[in-house]
Structures are given as structure tokens and as C-alpha cells.
Design a protein around this motif. Structure first.
Motif, PDB file in Angstrom:
ATOM      1  N   LEU A 276      46.117  38.885  32.964  1.00  0.00           N
ATOM      2  CA  LEU A 276      45.589  37.654  33.257  1.00  0.00           C
ATOM      3  C   LEU A 276      45.577  36.562  34.417  1.00  0.00           C
ATOM      4  N   HIS A 280      42.282  35.870  37.372  1.00  0.00           N
ATOM      5  CA  HIS A 280      41.309  35.077  36.432  1.00  0.00           C
ATOM      6  C   HIS A 280      39.994  34.708  37.312  1.00  0.00           C
ATOM      7  N   PHE A 286      38.195  39.255  33.576  1.00  0.00           N
ATOM      8  CA  PHE A 286      39.078  38.564  32.627  1.00  0.00           C
ATOM      9  C   PHE A 286      38.038  38.580  31.245  1.00  0.00           C
TER      10      PHE A 286
END
Length: 373
Positions: A276, A280, A286
Motif C-alpha cells: 500500500l 498511496h 489505495f
């Protein structure tokens, strides 16, 4: 080892990492499950209560052992060898300080509980803090390089070593000392395994860390401290006002409940945080990945928790034996409260992966204060 390797195809890495981690975690769950059962049959409730009384205090100091810098190494887009060296020496210094603080607190802890046996327990419990700090950088590099299989394998052999050491000590009649020996052996094995895998060695000591990295880690540590306080005040109060035996019952119920939750969310966190962190800036992607992961967690954990809660008496009798029947009602009430635990525990991903640990600390302070009140 290159500190900033190129990222392979995202979907393939996520799938492979998830499958490898889940498979290895299955072995670790079996080991931990056996640990709960074997030690409960070899030791007395008072043995668990003595160690559980000291545990929150040692763990609280342990939150400072690397100042959140390990996660900073995983989250940052780029990291230099100089920064790695700085983080290593800061972590080692803080780990040493944490161990010294715990050892120095031993007389006060023994006096607080009115039991001199806790003096030795506290001093012995300080060693894993130092070892964990020294292992912080190699573990962060393995996570950063998406070496999920190696990380999972290390977890398995660490858990197995801890169980074997604790079980042998308990069988030999060492009582509560077996619960202290197990984590110490596990920490030694974890440290050795991490350094064998990572081809990186520190250079001369350098204790200067960039303000951005230090701020990230300080805010994350602040969140962990306030969150820990809200989650462990119960152990301290029960140990103080109800005694070691009652705390032993409560500790077994709490550990039995956390067992399936931690063994799902913790390895998943190891996979999701570095992945992640790489996406981001793509908010849509995300958000979609985060939401789908939480739906999966809810589908896996909630039915299992509900079933265990409804059959708490039978589960406790089967696993621990008749002398632990007092655990069943405690387990049932904790089960009701934990139905949302697996999903709510992932909210930290949002803050960490986007580098917003200051907002995470502020949110954690508010949440912890309301929980304690």
C-alpha cells in the motif's frame, strides 16, 4: 543488499506474498495453538498470572525499543545506506536503554505487587528488548524487499524454538521461569535468522537521523504508547486488586481470543503495508484495495469468533481441562467485544502507508482516552 529495489508486478507480488504468508502462518498457528494447550497443562494459573503481571510493563517499555523507525524504513520510497546505519545505531541504543530501564524498575514492580518473585522475572524479561532492537533493521529490509516467504519462515522457526524451550523448562519443573525462557530463546533465534538472510552490515556508529524519519517514528511510537495503555490497564488493575490467580484466568481467555485474530491480521499487515505504501498516491486504487481487504477479513474472522463465543464452555474444557472452567465466561464476554477487532485493527494502515503518523497519534490519543474512561 540494494536498499531501493524495483517493484515487480503489483498483483503478482500481492498474491504470492499473501499465499506464502498465509501458508507459513498456518504452521505458526499450529505451533502457538500447541503452546497454549501444552503450557496450560504443565503449569499452574498462578504461573501465568505472575508473568502476565509483569508483561504489560515490559511490553510498554518495549514500545520504545526502535522508536517506530523500523516502519519508517518500510514506508519510505527511497532509503540510503547512511540512513540505514543511522537507524540501526539509534535502535540499538534505544533497545539497550529500554532493557536497562526495565531492569531498574524490577524492585518497584516487585514492591507494587508485593511479590519478590517478580524481581527476577522482570530482570530476565529485559533481554528480548535489546535483541529485538538489534534485529529491527534487517527485518525492515526483508519486509521492504518483499521477502515475505523468508519472513514467514523466520516466524515459524522462532515460534517453534520458543515453544520447545518453554515446554522443556515447564516439564523440568521450572514453573513460571519457563514462560520467561521461551521468549528469550525466541528472540535469540529471530535475531540470528534475520542477520543470516540480510547481506547488510552497519558501519561506524552514527546517531544522527533525518528529522522526517524521526518525526514519522516518534508519532508512530506515540500512538503505540497511548494505544497500549488503553489495552493493558485491565491486566495491571486485575493483577493489583484481584491477584495473580484471577489474572491467570483472564490472561488465558484474552490470549485464546487474540490467537486467531493476531495470526490473521499481523501477517496480513506485513504484506499490505509495503504494498500500500507503493501506491498511496493513487487514492482510488489505495481505497479499493483497502476496502476489499477488510471485507475479506470480516468474512473470515467474524463467523469464527461468533462460533467460539457461543461454545466457550466446551472450547475451554476441551483445550485447557476442567481446572480452567473459570476462563469460559470471561472468554464469552471478550468474544462479544472483539467481533469488530480484526477490521478496526487495520485502520493504522491508512495512516502509516501515507506517512500521516501525526494524525494517527492524535486519533489514537482520543480513542485511548475514551476507552480508558
Amino acid at each position: 543488499m540494494n536498499a531501493n529495489p524495483p517493484l515487480p508486478q503489483f498483483g503478482r507480488v500481492a498474491l504470492r506474498g499473501g499465499l506464502v504468508t498465509a501458508g507459513a502462518q498456518g504452521f505458526k498457528m499450529v505451533i502457538q495453538f500447541l503452546s497454549v494447550i501444552i503450557l496450560a497443562r504443565l503449569l499452574l494459573p498462578e504461573d501465568f498470572g505472575l508473568v502476565a503481571s509483569v508483561g504489560p510493563i515490559v511490553a510498554f517499555v518495549g514500545l520504545l525499543q526502535n522508536l517506530g523507525l523500523q516502519q519508517a524504513l518500510v514506508q519510505r520510497k527511497d532509503i540510503s545506506d547512511r540512513q540505514l546505519n543511522q537507524v540501526f545505531w539509534i535502535s540499538a541504543l534505544v533497545g539497550l536503554g529500554s532493557a536497562v530501564v526495565v531492569a531498574a524498575l524490577a524492585p518497584a514492580i516487585a514492591g507494587f505487587y508485593g511479590d519478590q518473585r517478580m524481581l527476577g522475572i522482570t530482570v530476565a524479561s529485559a533481554l528480548p528488548l535489546l535483541l529485538g532492537s538489534i534485529a529491527a533493521v534487517p527485518l525492515a529490509l526483508m519486509n521492504r524487499h518483499l521477502q515475505f516467504g523468508q519472513l514467514a519462515f523466520n516466524d515459524v522457526i522462532t515460534a517453534a524454538a520458543g515453544l520447545v524451550a518453554a515446554a522443556i523448562a515447564a516439564w523440568a519443573g521450572m514453573g513460571y521461569w519457563s514462560l520467561v525462557l521461551g521468549p528469550a530463546v525466541a528472540a535469540v533465534v529471530a535475531l540470528g535468522a534475520a542477520w543470516l538472510v540480510v547481506r547488510w552490515t552497519p558501519s561506524r556508529p552514527d546517531f544522527r537521523v533525518e528529522s522526517e524519519i524521526l518525526s514519522f517514528g516518534a508519532n508512530l511510537t506515540g500512538f503505540n504508547l497511548v494505544n497500549f495503555f488503553s489495552r493493558n490497564l485491565d491486566n495491571i488493575l486485575i493483577g493489583k486488586y484481584s491477584g495473580a490467580i484471577e489474572l491467570g484466568y483472564y490472561d488465558r481467555a484474552y490470549k485464546l481470543l487474540l490467537f486467531p485474530l493476531q495470526n490473521i491480521t499481523q501477517p496480513l499487515t506485513r504484506v499490505m503495508v509495503p504494498l500500500l505504501s507503493r501506491i498511496h498516491e493513487d487514492k482510488v486504487r489505495f481505497r479499493d484495495l483497502y476496502v476489499r481487504t477488510n471485507w475479506m477479513l470480516a468474512a473470515v474472522t467474524m463467523p469464527g469468533i461468533a462460533a467460539l463465543t457461543l461454545t466457550s464452555e466446551q472450547v475451554v474444557a476441551l483445550l485447557f481441562g476442567p481446572r480452567w472452567t473459570a476462563v469460559a465466561p470471561i472468554f464469552a464476554w471478550l468474544g462479544i467485544a472483539s467481533l469488530m477487532q480484526s477490521v478496526s485493527s487495520t485502520t493504522g494502515w491508512i495512516f502509516i502507508c501515507q506517512g500521516k503518523t501525526k494524525a494517527m497519534f492524535q486519533w489514537g490519543a482520543y480513542s485511548s482516552l475514551t476507552t480508558v474512561a
